[in-house]
Scaffold this active site. Structure first.
Site, short mmCIF file in Angstrom:
data_model
loop_
_atom_site.label_atom_id
_atom_site.label_comp_id
_atom_site.label_asym_id
_atom_site.label_seq_id
_atom_site.Cartn_x
_atom_site.Cartn_y
_atom_site.Cartn_z
N LYS A 184 14.36 66.79 67.34
CA LYS A 184 15.25 66.49 66.22
C LYS A 184 16.03 67.78 65.96
O LYS A 184 15.46 68.78 65.54
CB LYS A 184 14.41 66.08 65.01
CG LYS A 184 15.12 66.20 63.66
CD LYS A 184 16.23 65.17 63.46
CE LYS A 184 16.74 65.21 62.01
NZ LYS A 184 17.37 66.50 61.65
N GLY A 241 9.89 75.93 59.62
CA GLY A 241 10.79 75.73 58.50
C GLY A 241 10.09 75.93 57.18
O GLY A 241 9.15 76.72 57.09
N SER A 242 10.52 75.18 56.19
CA SER A 242 10.03 75.40 54.83
C SER A 242 8.64 74.81 54.64
O SER A 242 8.21 73.92 55.37
CB SER A 242 10.99 74.77 53.83
OG SER A 242 10.92 73.36 53.93
N ARG A 243 7.98 75.29 53.61
CA ARG A 243 6.66 74.76 53.26
C ARG A 243 6.77 73.28 52.86
O ARG A 243 5.92 72.48 53.25
CB ARG A 243 6.11 75.58 52.09
CG ARG A 243 4.73 75.18 51.66
CD ARG A 243 4.19 76.22 50.68
NE ARG A 243 2.86 75.92 50.25
CZ ARG A 243 2.06 76.79 49.63
NH1 ARG A 243 2.50 78.01 49.38
NH2 ARG A 243 0.83 76.45 49.25
N GLY A 245 9.02 71.11 53.82
CA GLY A 245 9.29 70.31 55.02
C GLY A 245 8.05 70.16 55.89
O GLY A 245 7.71 69.07 56.35
N GLY A 246 7.34 71.27 56.09
CA GLY A 246 6.15 71.23 56.93
C GLY A 246 5.05 70.37 56.36
O GLY A 246 4.43 69.57 57.07
N GLU A 265 5.03 75.96 61.23
CA GLU A 265 5.04 77.38 60.83
C GLU A 265 5.93 77.43 59.62
O GLU A 265 7.11 77.07 59.69
CB GLU A 265 5.55 78.21 62.01
CG GLU A 265 5.35 79.68 61.83
CD GLU A 265 6.58 80.33 61.29
OE1 GLU A 265 6.69 80.41 60.05
OE2 GLU A 265 7.43 80.73 62.07
N CYS A 302 10.66 84.77 59.41
CA CYS A 302 9.36 84.33 58.89
C CYS A 302 8.48 85.53 58.59
O CYS A 302 7.57 85.44 57.77
CB CYS A 302 8.63 83.47 59.90
SG CYS A 302 9.67 82.23 60.65
N GLU A 393 7.32 82.69 48.31
CA GLU A 393 8.23 83.30 49.27
C GLU A 393 9.67 83.19 48.77
O GLU A 393 10.08 82.13 48.29
CB GLU A 393 8.11 82.58 50.63
CG GLU A 393 9.01 83.19 51.70
CD GLU A 393 8.94 82.45 53.04
OE1 GLU A 393 8.41 81.32 53.06
OE2 GLU A 393 9.41 82.99 54.04
#
Lengths: 525, 525
Positions: A184, A241-243, A245-246, A265, A302, A393
């Site tokens: 994607k 990506g972001s927390r 999103g993950g 990650e 990151c 973060e």
């Protein structure tokens, strides 16, 4: 090579009929042609069905053939030439030198995985030969190898449009393991994604592999990604990506009829512990080096050092003065996307609005759109340990200094942290014993521990761990950078008493692949 | 050694204040003294806090010390002598020979893990030495080792009161990895659990290890287990049991603020593919061997062959006749618990009530309480492929034969299956090509593939995989039997540019542990 705005589904190029996305030049705000039609459930289904069809063939390609295929992807990416660099510059705002370096890393990473495939340690071959005369029961002939997990969904990351995107570390390691990949694309760099996607598609064709080994999908919202992770043919997910999103992908994966692993990650503030002797003997040099690491690439890494822990006193005051002076010369840099810039501005505003936080210094203010103004802030350990917001973060060139009353407080701060990608110790010989006391906590909290270095800059090698306990990643048992990343996409199969005619090549007595083996409990090769 | 009915929390013995459990002799229905007071949140908290305190010390024990500790557990279990066997017989209904064999397996398994700890492959040591002169950027010194994941919650299984319970494979592999263990005892064998728990507790004391390395909790309902899996100190879960139990733990673990891995070994029907030439040339012998595997231990094995796939015709009819005759001589066996017996009876009744299913033969009917009557049933591939209920595991000595019109249908049946622990091929030389065609499907579906053997009987060795895709397990990347089980409880940490004085022993230049290493990309040792 033309950028057409089409998705790549197996060997075909397909124009999506759902809402289109377009790249935006963050330095100017202008939209970049062409439009990329978004995919829908139909295209997800097609890509996944092709991946499933390709799987049994692709996972059994000989190591040499699979390695050559991966190397061909690297060659094809280089053959894209300057068109790739220019498109990536336009879509990301990143400077040429950075993107040329990132291309080198991407190509080097593919070649590393080709070498890993050939070497064959990943097969983890184990042979326990039959013991027909053993009492009271004979032992069967038992052999183990690792096989590929299945088709993998990969999500491109915005901050590494080459090295963590369409042909980035997740794709390279999944292909190396023998898994077909459905990417994607990240909506921030669709043109870069198509160019690289076509380089992979061509390599699949040239290698005579089943077309389903690779597909590339676009989508403007979250549906394509969610449908992909929910598709029964997909057996693992790679994401950077972001927390938010993950964790959303983790939830989808855990709630499938067949739950699957997600390698996300996500979030890390990368604490840097500044030990007393080092601070005293070379505080100025450290301050300058630290600001360089903090501001590099507008802090969009990151592993950006978002936290500095030190003992209060005149040495720290001097350190902060030097850092402030260095910061004042940091030029504003364009951030990757308007969304990232806005989140950064909000994060910094929240810090500055916190009564327990003081500004140490700031970089030159931005003038164009989406520019990042670097910043360094300070608070007390007491405030940090009681205010959860200070652990959040802030993605960008911002860092927070935690003033402790003594090094005793270092361990409290470390224990208070969530999981991290990295933890750094800046130390001199006289600091060794204090560092030793801190090390067990850091091992529990982080995937990589550095001494006298800065966490930005992640070497792609065998020993790298770009991972760490949640929320740094969704799965602390793995890494998303370096050769060990291949282990994420494998599972063991045991073969008991198989006739030689049916044994996979890797498990045959003569060791035709020449791989390292554990034979009857002894290491061979 | 006395059985007191107390929980073991670190070095203490604690009487639970919540609802008590008692062992029940399934052969007689009588309750066995003493009562075991159930634990509550307080005891979970205490055990987990002690485990967390013990963690940093225990995970850094030298391999030799940890191996000796694990061997001492084995010795202490043997020292329990016949009292252990007799208690286990009373609580499980299993015969003496089986439990003596299982004790041998338990002790052998502990000793295997001791040897694995000493050998050190599990450390996965990788060293990429510094390249200070590399252009354009130097390479830092990077070193990787695996460290223990953290305190582990282990759930005892009912069907292996020794080998998969308090000191079973999950506990042995977690301790080997350096993880403290908190066991939730299975309520079906609390006395056996206490005896073995005290053997471990004594070994912890004798080794001078922190008391939190091991605790043992009882609980009558699901609260203790749920609280344990939800506790922030717990970093992984080992479980063998039902699909509903395992998926409930997966849900708890996934919904924690910090999600953790769950290794649940759950549900498998272990298909056996009976290929035409083998059926023709030795159908009678296979029928007898198969019935032996089916009926062994009242079928209470995760790898019990619950499905036979064969082509219809006179050879299969003959096979079924022989199997029916063999079955008719199978004596009833006491099942482990009244609950398991009831579930078996209901599962068999559901099969028999299915219009598409015919009984082939049955064993001798039970006369005492909780006795298992073995049974073999037959249906068509067409019915099997369209009726999901026929795929459900019936835990016990029952198996279903799937009549196919041709071997072409074998692959359809295989593709239709959920994930399995095992898949078996009964074949002759003339069947090799048909088996070859089936193999890729079986590799995708199962953790272990056997030829001309029966899946019951799981060798504890390096090459064993007792695992497989969901729902056979919650994590197909692992095994719960054999030395590779240690890998479940580890995570990698990378050390960058650490001074020699701070490097863990395993990573020091001189390789003082003498372990296998990947040095600059080359295998060593």
């Amino acid at each position: 090579m033309q950028i057409t705005g089409e998705m790549l589904i197996g060997a075909r190029a397909v124009r999506g009929q759902a809402k289109a996305i377009q790249g935006i030049n963050p330095a100017t705000g202008e939209s970049l042609a062409p439009a990329f039609g978004g995919g829908g459930q139909a295209e997800v289904d097609q890509a996944c069905a092709l991946a499933a069809q390709a799987f049994d063939t692709f996972r059994e390609t000989a190591p040499e053939a699979r390695a050559a295929f991966i190397e061909a992807i690297a060659e094809n990416i280089l053959s894209l030439g300057d068109a790739l660099i220019e498109r990536a510059m336009a879509e990301s705002g990143l400077p040429r030198a950075r993107l040329e370096g990132e291309r080198g890393r991407t190509v080097g990473q593919l070649r590393l995985f080709a070498a890993v495939v050939r070497a064959g340690n990943w097969l983890d071959v184990r042979i326990d030969p039959a013991m027909p005369d053993r009492a009271p029961l004979p032992r069967a002939d038992l052999r183990l190898r690792q096989i590929a997990l299945g088709p993998v969904a990969v999500f491109g990351a915005s901050n590494f449009p080459l090295a963590f995107s369409v042909a980035g570390g997740d794709t390279a390691s999944a292909l190396a393991a023998g898994c077909p990949v459905v990417v994607k694309a990240h909506s921030a760099h669709p043109g870069t994604s198509e160019l690289v996607g076509r380089a992979i598609q061509q390599a699949v064709t040239d290698a005579g592999l089943p077309e389903g080994v690779f597909s590339l999908l676009f989508g403007s919202g979250k549906d394509v990604g969610a449908n992909l992770v929910g598709h029964p043919a997909i057996k693992a997910v790679g994401f950077t990506g972001s927390r938010s999103g993950g964790t959303a992908l983790m939830t989808i994966a855990a709630n499938r009829p067949e739950p699957i692993p997600v390698y996300a990650e996500m979030s890390s503030i990368n604490p840097v512990f500044l030990l007393p002797a080092a601070l005293q003997t070379r505080g100025d040099a450290i301050a300058k080096g630290f600001v360089g690491s903090l501001a590099m690439g507008a802090g969009q890494f990151c592993t950006n050092p978002g936290l500095v822990i030190a003992v209060e006193g005149p040495e720290l005051d001097q350190f902060l003065q030097t850092a402030a002076a260095a910061l004042a010369e940091v030029a504003p840099q364009t951030m990757l996307t308007p969304g990232i810039h806005q989140a950064y501005s909000e994060g910094v505003a929240q810090l500055k609005g916190n009564a327990a936080v003081t500004a140490v210094g700031e970089g030159v203010a931005g003038q164009g759109p989406n520019q990042c103004q670097a910043g360094l802030y300070v608070t007390s350990a007491e405030a940090f340990l009681t205010d959860e917001r200070l652990c959040d973060e802030v993605f960008g060139a911002s860092s927070l200094v935690i003033k402790c009353r003594s090094t005793e407080e270092f361990a409290h701060v470390a224990e208070h942290l969530e999981g991290q990608l990295t933890a750094t110790l800046l130390l001199d010989d006289a600091d060794i014993e204090q560092a030793r006391a801190l090390l067990p906590v850091l091992e529990r909290k982080a995937g990589r521990i550095l001494c006298n270095a800065y966490p930005t800059g992640v070497e792609v090698c065998h020993s790298m761990v770009h991972g760490g306990p949640f929320p740094a990643t969704s799965d602390s048992r793995t890494t998303s950078v370096g050769s060990a990343a291949i282990l994420r996409f494998l599972r063991p199969v045991c073969y008991q008493d198989l006739p030689a005619a049916l044994l996979p090549t890797a498990l045959q007595d003569a060791n035709p692949l020449g791989v390292r083996r554990l034979f009857d409990g002894r290491n061979e090769g």
